[in-house]
Each structure stands twice: as structure tokens, then as C-alpha cells.
Design an enzyme around this catalytic site. Sequence first.
Site, PDB file in Angstrom:
ATOM      1  N   ASP A 351       0.848  -1.190   0.000  1.00 48.91           N
ATOM      2  CA  ASP A 351       0.000   0.000   0.000  1.00 48.91           C
ATOM      3  C   ASP A 351       0.885   1.242   0.000  1.00 48.91           C
ATOM      4  OD1 ASP A 351      -2.345   1.493   0.136  1.00 48.91           O
ATOM      5  OD2 ASP A 351      -2.535   1.306   2.313  1.00 48.91           O
ATOM      6  N   GLU A 354       2.502   4.912  -4.188  1.00 47.79           N
ATOM      7  CA  GLU A 354       2.482   5.819  -5.354  1.00 47.79           C
ATOM      8  C   GLU A 354       3.834   6.504  -5.612  1.00 47.79           C
ATOM      9  OE1 GLU A 354      -1.116   4.531  -4.106  1.00 47.79           O
ATOM     10  OE2 GLU A 354       0.073   5.900  -2.883  1.00 47.79           O
ATOM     11  N   ASP A 431      -8.999   3.748  -1.935  1.00 44.39           N
ATOM     12  CA  ASP A 431      -9.832   4.160  -0.802  1.00 44.39           C
ATOM     13  C   ASP A 431     -11.116   4.835  -1.279  1.00 44.39           C
ATOM     14  OD1 ASP A 431      -7.808   3.165   0.744  1.00 44.39           O
ATOM     15  OD2 ASP A 431      -6.926   5.112   1.190  1.00 44.39           O
TER      16      ASP A 431
END
Length: 714
Positions: A351, A354, A431
Amino acid sequence: MRKKWSLLHVTALIFITQVTWAGDVKTEKVTLVGERIVEFIPEKYDVARTPSLILSNEPVKQGEIPADWTLIPRFTTVDGKANASLDVPAGTSLYGGGEVTGPLLRNGQKTKMWNTDNGMYRVDGGARLYQTHPWVLGVRPDGTAFGVLFDSFCKAELVTNSDKIEFKTEGAPFRTYIIDRESPQAVLKGLAELTGTISMPPRWAIGYHQSRFSYVPEARVKDIADTFRKKKIPCDVIWFDINYMDEFRVFTINDKDFPDPKRMNNYLHDQGFHSVFMIDPGVKVDENYFVYKTGKEQDVFVRDIYRNEFHGKVWPGDCAFPDFTRPETRSWWAGLYKDFMANGIDGIWNDMNEPSVFDGPGGSMPESNIHLGGGNLPTGNHLMYHNAYGRLMVEASRDGMMAANPDKRPFLLSRSNIIGGQRYAAMWTGDNEATYEHMKLSVPMSITLGLSGQPFNGPDIGGFAGNTTSDLWGNWLGFGAFFPFSRGHASCDTNNKEPWAFGKELEKESRMALERRYRLIPYLYTAFYAAHTDGQPIMAPVFFADPKDQTLRSEEQAFMLGTDILVIPAFAKNPSLPKGIWEELSLIKGDTKGKYQAKLKVRGGAIVPVGKVIQNVNENSFDPLTLVVCLDKDGKAEGSLYWDKGDGWEFQKGNYKQLTFKAELAGAHNLIVKMTDSKGEEQFDCGMIKVEVLHNGRVYKSSGDMAKGITVNL
């Protein structure tokens, strides 16, 4: 053919170069690299400036360009930034672009390719999300199709107007690949030939997953597992978000909540569960912390413009970030998994990759940060490598998982990636929010990912952020049980979102939805094998049932599961559905009348293998195996079943079983169902097989030994 191509080539070059004063760039090389796959390389393309992390292998010339080839991209530069465009044939429906919000039909849309931690899709209205897929699928009015792959992971904007596709980057010149074939399915097979396919997952990964930010302590985890089994609600996986860590330090487990993680995971295994643990890229800056200490000693972290170790704030506070462009860093990172997974951990969740940096510009690193590269990757700034950060991380993570457990198929989920990254990780859509808008949006989002080379995907069912109502949960799980990746997940500040958390009625509806999924495990597993072998989506748009039917092109409520089942969510209003024979499928008593259950329909001409209701995939699905038959207008049907041990790599050595079944009328009222082909060396005894024929709204049943053929009286 050479003379025809020579004339076409000259025409193309005249077109491409006629306005070079306006910034146009010559096409330096045009090469056939696959069946109706053409590579276009612009002048001044330099692999050292635009390395490919998208392609699975470097393309090889395979012959001459087809004489009828008409799709020719135009390359331009604007202020030193490389672009490409392609004129679109009139009436073409455009799809793709990967992880996107908005409609399934992408005509008239813009997508920003800059992977962003975009909670609830509110940044830029969802125009940029967590992944980058510079890919467009075009379907012409006659059902033939083409695809355009821009081989660049640089910061960019993808514009899909009805008359032109444009890809505008902030980087160097890049190659472009165009696939032109007879159907959208054939084009996606071509995309898989370029970018690779998903690895065959362990079978437990296609069961239902239950997650929360976070399930702590150990007693809470056991209670969740015990409740699933006590209430007989099928589930295979329980997830561990960041609260399991020691002050959010990756590769650690806090001994207050989990004093003996191996014991806990053994408990889950004994109950038929697997566990997935989160690992983020941010490494807490702490000289006494082994991950940071060894990383600093080996100089693995990203540097700022002054060549100092870059620090940014994430969950643990100040963090350093591995420079995954370096082979040495990827090896170091992979090596961290051995001891971690020795705790009995089954899967990994990457997670925040990015990468998300709380105090960084735009929520990430400065674009001026330095990545040193190595191997076939040059030194470059973060502007160049930002979108590829998650892709390189999951490659390293998968290598570590394979080294830790070489006899097991790894299951890895990632939030950030690029097209081609499906070779390393599944993904979810980030999310989202507990709203009906996001519930409905989850359908075109997941379909689009499947049309962009990533078939193993799904949303947070029920919505991650915000409280979920019982009605929203029921609606979402009613069709969410049929996403390729089916997981309920919730933020720490929201209400409980387990299947039993919304009262007895919703508990019953939840059980029914998941029992339907688990009865379809044989069919789903077969669809995953098709995705693994030729890149076909597991969740597909309804127009895949009839690419020539333009009334289906914008349908984004209903969807196809595999090639033979149509899923119509309970929320769907006046969906556009394919014509022809489609018989309603009931898998659980009462499911066709369930308030929240999606309608399931079977395509005429299909045979769908289904199993019995099981609580997890370790149980035997085939007691008995049921073949659901839906005849076409000629009274025939065909289907297949793929099966192997569900884990490990023996299937690559021929230890699998792939069966083909056919049904055909013998006379006016007798249907004969028999097995017509068997491949693979796996010992596989179906035993007594049930047959259910769906015909004119009625169900006709029989059973018998498939070796002798089974007769059904209609």
C-alpha cells in the site's frame, strides 16, 4: 505484399512529416511484432531515456506489415515533451485507460497519468488515481477492434475524443504499439502478448476476503474467524492493516497485540483461513531499526536533488524510501520477506506505494528527487520514475515472496502500479467511499481495469471511508460477490462492516451472496486460468457477448462474469442486455427472490461447472460437480473446467486437468451430455455428476457417470 507496403509506407511518412515545422516527429521505424501488432518508433527515441517496464519481453520482428494497415500514429513534441496521437475511425467506441472514474465508454474523457493517493477519489475529481494504464481499446461499429499502447510510464494525460486519441507526456519520445484484430477479445489477447498476463493465483485468493483498518488484537482476529465459521458464512482470507506493526515499522509485528504471530496464523490455517499482511514502502528513520539500519548501510534509499537521503512523513513519522530502480535495492527488499513470512503469513499487501508522502508536494516526493537506476534503468528524476515506483516495488516484493516460499504461488495486492504490472500483483481500486455513487462506480471501474490488462481486481465492498448502511451493504455485496477480487474493507473510524454486522436479514442475504460465489468456484477458477493463459478479463462488459450490438456499448450496470454468465445487480435500472437465449440461474434456494441478490443468467450454448456450497476452498467442491446446461437455438451447448491442486507449480509440468463437455439433442426430448476432451495428467475423479438443464424457464435434472454420458429428458 512488399510493393503494397512500400506505397503505404511512403504515404504514411508523407502524412507524418508534412507539417514537421509545427513540432511533428518522423516515424523512424515501423515493424510487425506479432499477429497484426505493429510497433511504431519515433525519431530520437532512446531506450536509455524511455526504458520499458510495461512490456514483458522486447518485441521481435515477425514479418511484413499487413497491406491493409491504416492505423498510423502521429508523433509530436511540444516544448521538448513527447506526444502521440491516432485518428479514430468514425463511430468507434473507446474504452480503457486503466483505473479511472467516470463512465465505461471513454469517448470524450481525459485521464491524468500521475499515480496519486486519492482518498475517496476527490483529487481532480478522480481524474488521476493510483495506477497508470496508457492504453485504449477501440471497438468499431462492425465489432472489429484495435488497441493502442503507449510505451511510457512518464507523467502524462490521455485524451480519448471520438475522433482522436492523444497521449501527452512530460517526458522523452516513446514507442507506440497498435493491435488491429477481428474482435475486442482478440485485441486483449494481443495486449497480453505484449505486456504479459497474471500469474495463476492460489485458489484461496479467489475466495472472499475480510479486512479492516485494523483487526487487532489477536483475540479480535480469532473472533472474526470464529464468527465466520459459526455462522457458516464462506470466507478464505483475513487481512492485517498497519496496526499490526510495531509503531508502523514495516516488517515488524507488535508483540503487545500479537505476542505469537505464528501461533495466530496457525490458528487461522486450522480454521481454513489464510492471512494477508500489509507492507508499505516508507521505512521509519531510526538508527536502531534493522530495516532502516541495513538499508542505510547499503545506500538503498531515494536521494533528493542535493544527493542527500530524502525523508518524508508517512504513518511512522519521518521515513526514507527505497530506490527500487536499483537492482541492489530490489534484492535487499526481497530479502526482508523471508523472516517476515516465516511467521506463517500467506499473502502481502503493498500500500501507499504511489509513493504517498504526507508532507510532500502533491502528496508525494518532489519531482526533482534522484533515482540512481541500474541494469537496464538509467539514472533519472522522480518525474521520470514516479508512476513506476509501485510497479518496481511489487516486482521486488514478489521476488521476496517466491524466495521465502518457492513451492507456493504468491498472492500480492498493490494499490499503485502501471500496465504490465499485472504480472506481479493483483490490485484494488483504492480508498473509495461508502456511498451509492461509489457502489455503482465500482462496476465500470473494475470492467475498465479488465479491459486494460488487469483482470484480477475489485473495490472495497461496502466502501472504505464513511459508515455503511445496511441497504448499501446488501446492495454492494449482492453483486460484489462476483468481482474477480472480492473483499470487504473498512476504515478504522467507521462502523463494523462484516457480513453479520447489519442484522439478521442482511446476514442471511450476505451468506446467500457468498454461497453463490463459492458454488461458482469451479467456473471462476476456469475463468482465472483463461486470464492467465491469454489475458481475457474475468469481469467483462456486456458488449463482449455481442460486439456488433451497439446498444450494449455504454452499459455499465450489468456485466459478464467469464464468457457465459451475465450479472445484473439489484440496483440496475433498465440495463441494456444482450439478445438471444439467456436463462436465469439459481444457485441457492431463494436467491432469485433475494432483495439484494444480483440476477444471474447463463448464455445459450454454454455449460457452466459449479460445485457445492463450501466454507473455504480447502474443502471439496466436487461432491458433486454440477454441470449447468443452457442450450442454444440449435439445441447444443459446450463448456470447460480447469482444475489443479490450487497451489504450487505442478500445473506447469502438466499436472492439471482440463475437461471439455458438450451437450446435444438426440431426438426431440433427449439431451446427451458427455465429456469430449480431457487434457493434463492430474488424477481427477468427478464421481457422480449432476446435470441441470435450463430450458424455456424450467430446470430439467439428471445425474450419472460422465464416462458413459448423461441423458436428460426434456
